[in-house]
Design a protein around this motif. Structure first.
Motif, PDB file in Angstrom:
ATOM      1  N   VAL A 171       0.810  -1.224   0.000  1.00 28.91           N
ATOM      2  CA  VAL A 171       0.000   0.000   0.000  1.00 28.91           C
ATOM      3  C   VAL A 171       0.848   1.280   0.000  1.00 28.91           C
ATOM      4  N   SER A 172       2.118   1.164  -0.349  1.00 28.59           N
ATOM      5  CA  SER A 172       3.012   2.327  -0.297  1.00 28.59           C
ATOM      6  C   SER A 172       2.504   3.494  -1.119  1.00 28.59           C
ATOM      7  N   GLU A 173       1.839   3.176  -2.241  1.00 34.22           N
ATOM      8  CA  GLU A 173       1.386   4.253  -3.126  1.00 34.22           C
ATOM      9  C   GLU A 173       0.250   5.068  -2.516  1.00 34.22           C
ATOM     10  N   LEU A 174      -0.358   4.544  -1.460  1.00 31.39           N
ATOM     11  CA  LEU A 174      -1.470   5.254  -0.816  1.00 31.39           C
ATOM     12  C   LEU A 174      -1.015   6.147   0.332  1.00 31.39           C
ATOM     13  N   ILE A 175       0.261   6.009   0.731  1.00 26.65           N
ATOM     14  CA  ILE A 175       0.715   6.621   1.987  1.00 26.65           C
ATOM     15  C   ILE A 175       1.947   7.489   1.772  1.00 26.65           C
ATOM     16  N   GLU A 176       1.864   8.724   2.239  1.00 30.50           N
ATOM     17  CA  GLU A 176       3.034   9.611   2.279  1.00 30.50           C
ATOM     18  C   GLU A 176       3.506   9.727   3.726  1.00 30.50           C
ATOM     19  N   VAL A 177       4.735   9.332   3.974  1.00 27.62           N
ATOM     20  CA  VAL A 177       5.291   9.379   5.326  1.00 27.62           C
ATOM     21  C   VAL A 177       6.169  10.618   5.468  1.00 27.62           C
ATOM     22  N   ARG A 178       5.884  11.424   6.477  1.00 29.34           N
ATOM     23  CA  ARG A 178       6.687  12.614   6.750  1.00 29.34           C
ATOM     24  C   ARG A 178       7.399  12.415   8.086  1.00 29.34           C
ATOM     25  N   VAL A 179       8.702  12.540   8.065  1.00 33.10           N
ATOM     26  CA  VAL A 179       9.514  12.254   9.247  1.00 33.10           C
ATOM     27  C   VAL A 179       9.960  13.560   9.899  1.00 33.10           C
ATOM     28  N   GLY A 180       9.722  13.654  11.218  1.00 29.06           N
ATOM     29  CA  GLY A 180      10.135  14.845  11.953  1.00 29.06           C
ATOM     30  C   GLY A 180       9.003  15.350  12.832  1.00 29.06           C
ATOM     31  N   ASP A 181       9.216  16.514  13.407  1.00 32.27           N
ATOM     32  CA  ASP A 181       8.226  17.169  14.261  1.00 32.27           C
ATOM     33  C   ASP A 181       6.997  17.511  13.423  1.00 32.27           C
ATOM     34  N   ALA A 182       5.844  16.996  13.803  1.00 32.49           N
ATOM     35  CA  ALA A 182       4.624  17.203  13.017  1.00 32.49           C
ATOM     36  C   ALA A 182       4.252  18.680  12.898  1.00 32.49           C
ATOM     37  N   MET A 183       4.642  19.485  13.876  1.00 31.17           N
ATOM     38  CA  MET A 183       4.358  20.920  13.793  1.00 31.17           C
ATOM     39  C   MET A 183       5.138  21.566  12.652  1.00 31.17           C
ATOM     40  N   GLU A 184       6.198  20.902  12.226  1.00 29.23           N
ATOM     41  CA  GLU A 184       6.972  21.382  11.077  1.00 29.23           C
ATOM     42  C   GLU A 184       6.552  20.664   9.793  1.00 29.23           C
ATOM     43  N   THR A 185       6.400  19.347   9.866  1.00 33.83           N
ATOM     44  CA  THR A 185       6.115  18.589   8.641  1.00 33.83           C
ATOM     45  C   THR A 185       4.709  18.846   8.104  1.00 33.83           C
ATOM     46  N   LEU A 186       3.802  19.331   8.965  1.00 31.26           N
ATOM     47  CA  LEU A 186       2.432  19.595   8.521  1.00 31.26           C
ATOM     48  C   LEU A 186       2.081  21.081   8.491  1.00 31.26           C
ATOM     49  N   LYS A 187       3.029  21.952   8.776  1.00 36.43           N
ATOM     50  CA  LYS A 187       2.680  23.361   8.949  1.00 36.43           C
ATOM     51  C   LYS A 187       2.219  24.040   7.660  1.00 36.43           C
ATOM     52  N   ASN A 188       2.602  23.518   6.511  1.00 32.86           N
ATOM     53  CA  ASN A 188       2.171  24.116   5.247  1.00 32.86           C
ATOM     54  C   ASN A 188       1.057  23.324   4.578  1.00 32.86           C
ATOM     55  N   HIS A 189       0.441  22.436   5.335  1.00 32.73           N
ATOM     56  CA  HIS A 189      -0.643  21.638   4.755  1.00 32.73           C
ATOM     57  C   HIS A 189      -1.808  22.550   4.395  1.00 32.73           C
ATOM     58  N   ASP A 190      -2.257  22.483   3.157  1.00 30.43           N
ATOM     59  CA  ASP A 190      -3.312  23.403   2.707  1.00 30.43           C
ATOM     60  C   ASP A 190      -4.413  22.703   1.919  1.00 30.43           C
TER      61      ASP A 190
END
Length: 209
Positions: free
Chosen positions: A118-137
């Motif tokens: 299922v790798s194609e369904l999942i994007e893994v972001r490594v690090g502090d979530a406050m940084e890895t998700l801060k530009n999520h729009d």
């Protein structure tokens, strides 16, 4: 009808639950360290800290019943909960973004996703979530909060602009002290309604219609 891909995911999840049977000992060792200092995420680098099978099956049903596509997960660990999410979004044509602070855990989770196909369904972001998700729009249909509890509130507030009228926020470990404080704060906002599940271990947050 169960597909071969769903069987592959199910098999991987079952194997991971088998591997996680010794988690209690690892967690007890980590908790023992808190006698001398506050616990840190790295104390749990070898622990699964997984949701239960019943919670996982409930997540799949939540996704399919509500036709949720875009999922964001805070706290990948070794990927058990993410694989349940994958079971759901396969049915809805969706995608998952998941975040993990500890690199070694993220690498193992990626291996598990590849093993489950299922790798194609999942994007893994490594690090502090406050940084890895801060530009999520992009719109969030499902937000799963299952990481470090002190970050539930700031992460919720950061991602809040991406919520819409049908967004569901799934809060795990709702019976823990830090999570209760978070839920009390959210409960004061008339925009949201809270629904406890699994004897209060989980709370669903939805937008009042």
């Amino acid at each position: 009808m169960i597909t071969s891909q769903q069987n592959q995911i199910h098999t991987t999840i079952s194997e991971l639950f088998e591997d996680s049977k010794y988690d209690k000992l690892k967690i007890m060792k980590s908790a023992a360290k808190s006698v001398f200092r506050a616990m840190q995420p790295l104390d749990f680098k070898n622990a699964y800290l997984s949701i239960s099978k019943e919670q996982g099956e409930d997540l799949v049903k939540l996704i399919t019943d509500n036709k949720l596509k875009n999922s964001v997960e805070f706290g990948t660990s070794f990927g058990i909960s993410t694989l349940f999410l994958a079971q759901g979004v396969i049915e809805t044509g969706g995608h998952i973004i998941t975040t993990e602070l500890i690199e070694s855990k993220a690498k193992k989770a990626i291996e598990n996703f590849e093993r489950a196909g299922v790798s194609e369904l999942i994007e893994v972001r490594v690090g502090d979530a406050m940084e890895t998700l801060k530009n999520h729009d992009k719109p969030i249909d499902l937000l799963l909060l299952d990481g470090w509890k002190d970050l539930y509130l700031p992460l919720f507030q950061m991602l809040e602009p991406n919520f819409h009228s049908h967004t569901i926020i799934y809060v795990d470990n709702a019976d823990m002290k830090e999570t209760k404080t978070f839920l009390e704060t959210i409960g004061e906002n008339s925009t949201y309604q809270l629904q406890p599940k699994f004897n209060g271990k989980v709370v669903l947050i939805t937008i009042k219609k």
